[in-house]
Write an enzyme that holds these catalytic residues in place. Structure first.
Site, PDB file in Angstrom:
ATOM      1  N   ALA A  66       0.861  -1.177   0.000  1.00 29.53           N
ATOM      2  CA  ALA A  66       0.000   0.000   0.000  1.00 29.53           C
ATOM      3  C   ALA A  66       0.900   1.231   0.000  1.00 29.53           C
ATOM      4  CB  ALA A  66      -0.869  -0.010   1.253  1.00 29.53           C
ATOM      5  N   GLU A 114      -1.002  -9.415  -0.866  1.00 33.48           N
ATOM      6  CA  GLU A 114      -2.447  -9.633  -0.660  1.00 33.48           C
ATOM      7  C   GLU A 114      -3.191  -9.598  -1.992  1.00 33.48           C
ATOM      8  OE1 GLU A 114      -2.403  -6.386   2.280  1.00 33.48           O
ATOM      9  OE2 GLU A 114      -3.541  -7.722   3.563  1.00 33.48           O
ATOM     10  N   GLU A 134       3.908  -5.422   7.330  1.00 30.76           N
ATOM     11  CA  GLU A 134       3.142  -4.344   7.989  1.00 30.76           C
ATOM     12  C   GLU A 134       3.585  -4.103   9.436  1.00 30.76           C
ATOM     13  OE1 GLU A 134       1.831  -6.728   6.128  1.00 30.76           O
ATOM     14  OE2 GLU A 134       0.459  -5.819   4.687  1.00 30.76           O
TER      15      GLU A 134
HETATM   16  N1  COA Z   1       4.561   3.151  -0.621  1.00 32.38           N
HETATM   17  C1  COA Z   1       4.977   4.306  -1.163  1.00 32.38           C
HETATM   18  N2  COA Z   1       6.137   4.442  -1.832  1.00 32.38           N
HETATM   19  C2  COA Z   1       6.899   3.332  -1.966  1.00 32.38           C
HETATM   20  C3  COA Z   1       6.540   2.090  -1.422  1.00 32.38           C
HETATM   21  C4  COA Z   1       5.300   2.022  -0.729  1.00 32.38           C
HETATM   22  N3  COA Z   1       4.847   0.860  -0.210  1.00 32.38           N
HETATM   23  N4  COA Z   1       7.502   1.185  -1.692  1.00 32.38           N
HETATM   24  C5  COA Z   1       8.422   1.848  -2.406  1.00 32.38           C
HETATM   25  N5  COA Z   1       8.071   3.127  -2.564  1.00 32.38           N
HETATM   26  C6  COA Z   1       8.795   4.204  -3.267  1.00 32.38           C
HETATM   27  C7  COA Z   1      10.001   4.705  -2.454  1.00 32.38           C
HETATM   28  O1  COA Z   1       9.576   5.671  -1.486  1.00 32.38           O
HETATM   29  C8  COA Z   1      10.841   5.306  -3.550  1.00 32.38           C
HETATM   30  O2  COA Z   1      10.283   6.543  -3.930  1.00 32.38           O
HETATM   31  P1  COA Z   1      11.221   7.862  -4.110  1.00 32.38           P
HETATM   32  O3  COA Z   1      12.201   7.468  -5.225  1.00 32.38           O
HETATM   33  O4  COA Z   1      10.270   8.925  -4.502  1.00 32.38           O
HETATM   34  O5  COA Z   1      11.903   8.051  -2.805  1.00 32.38           O
HETATM   35  C9  COA Z   1      10.622   4.346  -4.706  1.00 32.38           C
HETATM   36  O6  COA Z   1       9.381   3.680  -4.452  1.00 32.38           O
HETATM   37  C10 COA Z   1      11.712   3.281  -4.849  1.00 32.38           C
HETATM   38  O7  COA Z   1      11.795   2.608  -3.615  1.00 32.38           O
HETATM   39  P2  COA Z   1      13.177   2.428  -2.789  1.00 32.38           P
HETATM   40  O8  COA Z   1      12.834   2.210  -1.357  1.00 32.38           O
HETATM   41  O9  COA Z   1      14.100   3.554  -3.118  1.00 32.38           O
HETATM   42  O10 COA Z   1      13.747   1.101  -3.460  1.00 32.38           O
HETATM   43  P3  COA Z   1      14.718   0.043  -2.773  1.00 32.38           P
HETATM   44  O11 COA Z   1      15.154  -0.871  -3.875  1.00 32.38           O
HETATM   45  O12 COA Z   1      15.788   0.733  -2.004  1.00 32.38           O
HETATM   46  O13 COA Z   1      13.824  -0.783  -1.725  1.00 32.38           O
HETATM   47  C11 COA Z   1      11.849  -1.980  -0.987  1.00 32.38           C
HETATM   48  C12 COA Z   1      12.748  -1.584  -2.195  1.00 32.38           C
HETATM   49  C13 COA Z   1      10.621  -2.672  -1.565  1.00 32.38           C
HETATM   50  C14 COA Z   1      12.611  -2.926  -0.053  1.00 32.38           C
HETATM   51  C15 COA Z   1      11.440  -0.686  -0.228  1.00 32.38           C
HETATM   52  O14 COA Z   1      10.954   0.260  -1.164  1.00 32.38           O
HETATM   53  C16 COA Z   1      10.365  -0.912   0.808  1.00 32.38           C
HETATM   54  O15 COA Z   1      10.650  -1.430   1.879  1.00 32.38           O
HETATM   55  N6  COA Z   1       9.121  -0.506   0.507  1.00 32.38           N
HETATM   56  C17 COA Z   1       8.028  -0.591   1.439  1.00 32.38           C
HETATM   57  C18 COA Z   1       7.543  -2.007   1.566  1.00 32.38           C
HETATM   58  C19 COA Z   1       6.416  -2.111   2.571  1.00 32.38           C
HETATM   59  O16 COA Z   1       6.582  -1.898   3.764  1.00 32.38           O
HETATM   60  N7  COA Z   1       5.223  -2.455   2.058  1.00 32.38           N
HETATM   61  C20 COA Z   1       4.063  -2.671   2.894  1.00 32.38           C
HETATM   62  C21 COA Z   1       3.277  -1.432   3.002  1.00 32.38           C
HETATM   63  S1  COA Z   1       1.829  -1.747   4.004  1.00 32.38           S
END
Ligand code: COA
Length: 260
Positions: A66, A114, A134
């Site tokens: 999300a 999900e 989460e």
């Molecule tokens: N919501 C909003 N933005 C998200 C996102 C999310 N769930 N997941 C990734 N993004 C965005 C990042 O903020 C970043 O945006 P920016 O370039 O404007 O800063 C972009 O996507 C790229 O993500 P980044 O974190 O830089 O890539 P990464 O390769 O370093 O890491 C993940 C990848 C997936 C490990 C990391 O993005 C992450 O942990 N995301 C959240 C996962 C999560 O907790 N999901 C459950 C949500 S309920």
């Protein structure tokens, strides 16, 4: 309808839905959820569509969850409404009346995992990663993850994923039965299309009934679930497609389905 956050196309009886926010790893904001609802409603209502393939744009993510920026602003009331709205979109996919193949091309985290689980068959590329992280945000899954995970991989593994937030790779996802197949990333869409075409060649009413009894039966006690199967089996023998399918076998020819 024009889509800002999705690519949506229908070709040769297969609908392709691609979540298209690659700069945000295809994170699900409310606008994207609304477009998913519209696209899957259109798929449900289009008699010519037999199977849907759901994937994410790019090579890095199916859906990284999300949209955390939107999530961070919720109150109790809006958060509950948010989960209900999201759950309704995933229920629409689960009860679509036609199969949905989730094609996992990278991260499938939180709402992404999900969303994939609301589909019927999950195929992963070898770089795919799965998780319900989460708890890292002070939350629990909100789009059915605490329930569908249990039904798919069992209570112990659901507990493991939801309590640790650990991200697992495609091989582990295959081992625990979360996904049905893992293929090299370059072959992912080809394999999804192969499976979609295989299903699209079968009797449409039988496919719809099969999906329905497997899904609905999962919520019932075994005797009631078997009754559901018997009722659907009984209904199908009255269809023209049953006559056609059995007739074509006996006459050694390919069946021509009419969905009647
Ligand atoms: N919501 C909003 N933005 C998200 C996102 C999310 N769930 N997941 C990734 N993004 C965005 C990042 O903020 C970043 O945006 P920016 O370039 O404007 O800063 C972009 O996507 C790229 O993500 P980044 O974190 O830089 O890539 P990464 O390769 O370093 O890491 C993940 C990848 C997936 C490990 C990391 O993005 C992450 O942990 N995301 C959240 C996962 C999560 O907790 N999901 C459950 C949500 S309920």
């Amino acid at each position: 309808m024009s889509y800002q956050n999705l690519k949506f196309e229908i070709k040769n009886k297969i609908a392709y839905v691609t979540i298209n926010r690659p700069d945000k790893l295809n994170a699900l904001n409310m606008a994207t959820m609304e477009e998913l609802r519209a696209a899957f409603t259109a798929i449900r209502d289009d008699k010519d569509v037999r199977v849907a393939i759901l994937t994410g744009e790019g090579q890095k993510a199916f859906v990284a969850g999300a949209d955390i920026g939107e999530l961070s602003k919720h109150t109790t009331v809006s958060a509950k409404e948010y989960t209900h709205k999201g759950q309704a979109v995933l229920d629409l996919i689960e009860n679509l009346g036609k199969p949905v193949i989730a094609c996992i091309n990278g991260f499938a985290l939180g709402g992404g995992c999900e969303l994939a689980m609301a589909g019927d068959i999950m195929i992963a590329s070898d770089n795919a990663k799965f998780g319900q992280p989460e708890v890292n945000l002070g939350l629990i899954p909100g789009y059915g993850g605490s329930q569908r995970t249990t039904r798919l991989v069992g209570r112990g593994m659901a507990m493991y994923l939801c309590l640790t937030g650990e991200i697992v790779d495609a091989a582990e996802a295959l081992r625990i039965g979360l996904v049905q197949k893992v293929v090299p990333q370059a072959d992912l869409l080809t394999e999804a299309k192969r499976i979609a075409n295989l299903i699209a060649g079968k009797a449409p009413l039988a496919i719809a009934a099969c999906k329905r009894v497997i899904n609905d039966g999962a919520h019932l006690a075994t005797p009631d679930a078997l009754e559901l199967e018997a009722a659907a089996f009984g209904d199908l023998v009255t269809t023209s497609d049953f006559k056609e399918g059995t007739g074509a076998f006996l006459e050694k020819r390919k069946p021509e389905w009419t969905s009647t």
